[in-house]
Design a protein around this motif. Structure first.
Motif, PDB file in Angstrom:
ATOM      1  N   GLY A 162       0.956  -1.286   0.098  1.00 49.77           N
ATOM      2  CA  GLY A 162      -0.105   0.097  -0.105  1.00 49.77           C
ATOM      3  C   GLY A 162       0.835   1.314   0.090  1.00 49.77           C
ATOM      4  N   MET A 163       0.184   2.319   0.262  1.00 46.90           N
ATOM      5  CA  MET A 163       0.794   3.712   0.269  1.00 46.90           C
ATOM      6  C   MET A 163       1.973   3.747   1.295  1.00 46.90           C
ATOM      7  N   THR A 164       3.221   3.846   1.029  1.00 49.00           N
ATOM      8  CA  THR A 164       4.141   4.214   2.178  1.00 49.00           C
ATOM      9  C   THR A 164       5.088   5.331   1.728  1.00 49.00           C
ATOM     10  N   VAL A 165       5.743   5.767   2.951  1.00 41.71           N
ATOM     11  CA  VAL A 165       6.843   6.632   2.557  1.00 41.71           C
ATOM     12  C   VAL A 165       8.120   5.850   2.374  1.00 41.71           C
ATOM     13  N   ARG A 166       8.723   6.316   0.993  1.00 46.32           N
ATOM     14  CA  ARG A 166       9.889   5.783   1.054  1.00 46.32           C
ATOM     15  C   ARG A 166      11.152   6.578   0.412  1.00 46.32           C
ATOM     16  N   LYS A 167      12.432   6.324   0.803  1.00 50.03           N
ATOM     17  CA  LYS A 167      13.354   7.361   0.103  1.00 50.03           C
ATOM     18  C   LYS A 167      13.660   6.852  -1.381  1.00 50.03           C
ATOM     19  N   VAL A 168      13.189   7.472  -2.327  1.00 46.78           N
ATOM     20  CA  VAL A 168      13.482   7.027  -3.790  1.00 46.78           C
ATOM     21  C   VAL A 168      14.923   7.098  -4.128  1.00 46.78           C
ATOM     22  N   LYS A 169      15.474   8.146  -3.495  1.00 47.69           N
ATOM     23  CA  LYS A 169      16.779   8.527  -4.240  1.00 47.69           C
ATOM     24  C   LYS A 169      17.868   7.685  -3.273  1.00 47.69           C
ATOM     25  N   GLU A 170      18.951   7.212  -3.903  1.00 41.75           N
ATOM     26  CA  GLU A 170      19.959   6.520  -3.086  1.00 41.75           C
ATOM     27  C   GLU A 170      20.525   7.501  -1.729  1.00 41.75           C
ATOM     28  N   ASP A 171      21.122   8.776  -2.327  1.00 41.52           N
ATOM     29  CA  ASP A 171      21.751   9.340  -1.314  1.00 41.52           C
ATOM     30  C   ASP A 171      20.875  10.776  -1.083  1.00 41.52           C
ATOM     31  N   CYS A 172      20.921  11.370  -0.017  1.00 35.58           N
ATOM     32  CA  CYS A 172      20.399  12.596   0.335  1.00 35.58           C
ATOM     33  C   CYS A 172      21.397  13.253   1.307  1.00 35.58           C
ATOM     34  N   SER A 173      20.794  14.691   1.588  1.00 34.86           N
ATOM     35  CA  SER A 173      21.579  15.390   2.303  1.00 34.86           C
ATOM     36  C   SER A 173      21.874  15.224   3.808  1.00 34.86           C
ATOM     37  N   ASN A 219      12.001   6.890  11.977  1.00 33.26           N
ATOM     38  CA  ASN A 219      12.658   7.676  11.118  1.00 33.26           C
ATOM     39  C   ASN A 219      12.171   7.178   9.653  1.00 33.26           C
ATOM     40  N   PRO A 220      11.472   8.462   8.979  1.00 34.86           N
ATOM     41  CA  PRO A 220      10.879   7.877   7.698  1.00 34.86           C
ATOM     42  C   PRO A 220      11.651   7.550   6.708  1.00 34.86           C
ATOM     43  N   MET A 221      12.919   7.730   6.641  1.00 31.16           N
ATOM     44  CA  MET A 221      13.676   7.169   5.703  1.00 31.16           C
ATOM     45  C   MET A 221      13.760   5.880   5.418  1.00 31.16           C
ATOM     46  N   THR A 222      13.836   5.040   6.615  1.00 33.78           N
ATOM     47  CA  THR A 222      14.049   3.700   6.566  1.00 33.78           C
ATOM     48  C   THR A 222      12.927   2.669   7.212  1.00 33.78           C
ATOM     49  N   ALA A 264       8.606  18.262   4.990  1.00 35.37           N
ATOM     50  CA  ALA A 264       9.925  18.673   5.647  1.00 35.37           C
ATOM     51  C   ALA A 264      11.080  18.616   4.936  1.00 35.37           C
ATOM     52  N   CYS A 265      11.107  17.543   3.940  1.00 37.31           N
ATOM     53  CA  CYS A 265      12.282  17.287   3.186  1.00 37.31           C
ATOM     54  C   CYS A 265      12.829  18.369   2.120  1.00 37.31           C
ATOM     55  N   PRO A 266      13.936  19.016   2.515  1.00 35.23           N
ATOM     56  CA  PRO A 266      14.441  19.980   1.622  1.00 35.23           C
ATOM     57  C   PRO A 266      15.041  19.463   0.373  1.00 35.23           C
ATOM     58  N   ASP A 267      15.365  18.215   0.078  1.00 35.92           N
ATOM     59  CA  ASP A 267      15.620  17.425  -1.052  1.00 35.92           C
ATOM     60  C   ASP A 267      14.511  17.446  -2.205  1.00 35.92           C
ATOM     61  N   ASN A 268      13.492  17.317  -1.512  1.00 27.72           N
ATOM     62  CA  ASN A 268      12.151  17.202  -2.469  1.00 27.72           C
ATOM     63  C   ASN A 268      12.116  18.413  -3.571  1.00 27.72           C
ATOM     64  N   LYS A 269      12.610  19.594  -3.208  1.00 29.10           N
ATOM     65  CA  LYS A 269      12.541  20.609  -3.918  1.00 29.10           C
ATOM     66  C   LYS A 269      13.112  20.444  -5.350  1.00 29.10           C
ATOM     67  N   ALA A 270      14.588  19.957  -5.059  1.00 28.94           N
ATOM     68  CA  ALA A 270      15.429  19.730  -6.396  1.00 28.94           C
ATOM     69  C   ALA A 270      14.999  18.606  -7.251  1.00 28.94           C
ATOM     70  N   GLN A 271      14.880  17.505  -6.445  1.00 27.62           N
ATOM     71  CA  GLN A 271      14.701  16.230  -6.787  1.00 27.62           C
ATOM     72  C   GLN A 271      13.915  15.179  -5.816  1.00 27.62           C
ATOM     73  N   ASP A 272      13.076  14.250  -6.474  1.00 25.63           N
ATOM     74  CA  ASP A 272      12.165  13.537  -5.629  1.00 25.63           C
ATOM     75  C   ASP A 272      13.290  12.624  -4.713  1.00 25.63           C
ATOM     76  N   THR A 273      12.897  12.893  -3.353  1.00 28.65           N
ATOM     77  CA  THR A 273      13.672  12.105  -2.454  1.00 28.65           C
ATOM     78  C   THR A 273      12.874  11.363  -1.561  1.00 28.65           C
ATOM     79  N   LEU A 274      12.177  11.936  -0.834  1.00 32.13           N
ATOM     80  CA  LEU A 274      11.101  11.149   0.043  1.00 32.13           C
ATOM     81  C   LEU A 274       9.770  11.360  -0.308  1.00 32.13           C
ATOM     82  N   LYS A 275       9.074  10.260  -0.823  1.00 30.82           N
ATOM     83  CA  LYS A 275       7.607  10.324  -1.428  1.00 30.82           C
ATOM     84  C   LYS A 275       6.876   9.397  -1.093  1.00 30.82           C
ATOM     85  N   PHE A 276       5.732   9.576  -1.187  1.00 25.78           N
ATOM     86  CA  PHE A 276       4.669   8.420  -0.960  1.00 25.78           C
ATOM     87  C   PHE A 276       4.872   7.741  -2.317  1.00 25.78           C
ATOM     88  N   THR A 277       4.786   6.232  -2.034  1.00 31.11           N
ATOM     89  CA  THR A 277       5.102   5.464  -3.364  1.00 31.11           C
ATOM     90  C   THR A 277       4.145   4.116  -2.955  1.00 31.11           C
TER      91      THR A 277
END
Lengths: 266, 251
Positions: free
Chosen positions: A207-218, A232-235, A251-264
């Motif tokens: 179902g819908m879950t929060v996942r870190k879609v990009k390998e690395d983040c800040s 810890n939403p990332m893991t 809250a994720c600042p990386d989301n602005k540039a590239q999808d990092t933490l998303k509902f998937t």
């Protein structure tokens, strides 16, 4: 557009609905009826799975009405995760209001520091509380956990106010919880709420879950700091604690540039 | 698996005295399962309360012990008009959704108190030839308001209302009964006269009332009902002579 805006709109609509549905019923419009323990829209009946489970074990029987009324909540749970708690529960809105009040009063932060083990402690207390409640319920032979279901109490009281113009003593229970909420951050949702605990049993990883879609983040940890359930939403997006509120995604600042933490969906 | 201990444990779990107790003029909505099963099945969602168009169904509050939040009908305030809406919305089957015929509802049974019912008083007065107090009234309200006229309440000798076993226990007669200060007709909820089901108050009176039971007025439940139904004033002559000669001097 922030997820929080949609979420707040859904919450406020729900609070509006708990007063508006009894008003409709007073005017004999019965399309939507019921409280948050059980409600139906048209002919589609929904009921709190914990409430129905309690009456199943108390009465020792299962009938088609019970099974029919838990289908929609469980399907929603499997598809969208525990959205009931963060998107619709009126008590959660009140608890968020308490945090907001503290921020406005400029009191010092009361949210505990994140640590690796805090969710384990939370889970332990939650399951023990639910199990003890079920044992007590079996002894009493009466679904008593419904009496401490905060959203159920709030919506029943709204119905009683609209239909009979009085309030019963149960409202004090919610008032005491909210008062405690002012001093202990989300203690009812994190440690006790039997409804939420029981719902989380139906959580599916597909179902819908929060996942870190990009390998690395800040690694700024702002998602961890924003999480109201202290995970810890990332893991741990798949954890039973996550109620898909989307605060971490906002809250994720990386989301602005590239999808990092998303509902998937998987 | 069933042995002495499981049975003992089962008995212990099922005999919780706070679970159910009965009161006169306090009924479950139509189609309710037996009180004990009802308490297990009812999740207190209050949908039957919301759907009731007459506001007959009320919500039990904190003072009703474990019954808190469950639906009740108090026929003295507002009786059930058998519109058969509440059972369809019940999500757990505590109210039987298959019940659609109002005639098959059995919420309880009406019991007429023959000492205060106006028609019975009138009949007694009529036996004397003339009203003794000058206040005798003919009523027949219960017969007229009953949804199953001439089935649930019949008029014996064209004047004495008698409840038959077709009584649904809806309580309209209790709501409308004009007798004061106490209604002459009361509803005994289904299952109340059964000794096993009496619940908290029944148990308490059993403990405290052992010595009282010897006296004649300690009749309870079914025996009391039987005893009351035996009372038939139709052939009874008053046990005193009425002095018609000195009537004018007396009054």
């Amino acid at each position: 557009m922030k997820i929080k805006i949609y979420r707040r709109a859904a919450q406020i609509l729900t609070v509006f609905a708990i007063f508006f549905i009894p008003v409709l019923n007073v005017f004999e419009l019965y399309f939507v009826k019921g409280t948050f323990i059980s409600m139906d829209i048209g002919d589609a009946a929904m009921a709190d799975p914990l409430a129905v489970f309690q009456s199943m074990i108390a009465a020792g029987r299962v009938n088609e009405y019970m099974l029919g009324s838990v289908v929609i909540p469980i399907v929603l749970m499997l598809l969208l995760g525990r959205v009931w708690c963060s998107w619709f529960c009126p008590y959660y809105l009140c608890a968020e209001f308490m945090s907001w009040l503290r921020r406005k009063l400029k009191l010092k932060a009361y949210k505990p520091k994140y640590s690796e083990n805090i969710h384990i402690r939370q889970a332990r207390v939650r399951y023990i509380f639910l199990f003890a409640g079920l044992v007590l319920m079996a002894i009493a032979g009466v679904p008593i956990l419904n009496l401490i279901s905060a959203p159920g109490v709030i919506s029943t009281q709204a119905m009683v106010i609209v239909k009979f113009h009085y309030v019963t003593f149960e409202l004090v229970f919610v008032a005491v919880l909210l008062l405690l909420e002012f001093f202990y951050f989300r203690f009812w949702c994190r440690f006790f709420c039997p409804t939420g605990t029981f719902l989380s049993f139906f959580r599916s990883k597909r179902g819908m879950t929060v996942r870190k879609v990009k390998e690395d983040c800040s690694n700024c940890m702002s998602c961890v700091r924003s999480c109201p359930m202290m995970i810890n939403p990332m893991t741990m997006g798949e954890s039973a604690h996550c109620n898909n509120c989307g605060d971490c995604v906002d809250a994720c600042p990386d989301n602005k540039a590239q999808d990092t933490l998303k509902f998937t969906f998987k | 698996m069933r042995n002495r201990f499981t049975e003992l444990f089962e008995g212990l779990l099922n005999s919780n005295p706070f679970k159910n107790y009965y009161k006169k003029n306090r009924l479950r909505p139509p189609g309710a399962a037996s009180e004990e099963t009802f308490m297990e099945l009812c999740i207190r969602c209050a949908r039957c309360i919301e759907v009731c168009p007459y506001d007959s169904i009320e919500r039990a509050d904190l003072f009703e012990k474990l019954q808190i939040g469950t639906p009740y009908i108090y026929p003295e305030n507002k009786a059930c008009y058998l519109c058969m809406r509440c059972m369809k919305v019940c999500p757990t089957g505590a109210l039987n959704p298959k019940l659609t015929d109002g005639k098959k509802v059995r919420m309880g049974i009406a019991v007429i108190n023959q000492n205060t019912c106006l028609n019975f008083l009138y009949y007694k007065d009529e036996m004397l030839g003339v009203s003794a107090t000058g206040t005798a009234q003919l009523c027949g309200t219960c017969y007229n308001v009953c949804p199953y006229t001439d089935e649930a309440i019949v008029m014996e000798k064209f004047i004495l209302p008698v409840v038959t076993d077709k009584c649904t226990g809806c309580g309209i007669c209790t709501e409308k009964c004009p007798a004061t200060p106490e209604k002459a007709i009361a509803i005994y909820p289904e299952g109340m006269p059964v000794d096993k089901n009496t619940g908290y108050f029944g148990r308490r009176s059993k403990v405290h009332g052992r010595e009282r039971k010897k006296s004649a007025d300690a009749l309870k439940g079914e025996k009391l009902l039987e005893e009351k139904q035996k009372i038939d004033s139709s052939d009874v002559k008053p046990d005193f002579e009425y002095n018609t000669e000195n009537y004018d001097e007396q009054y």
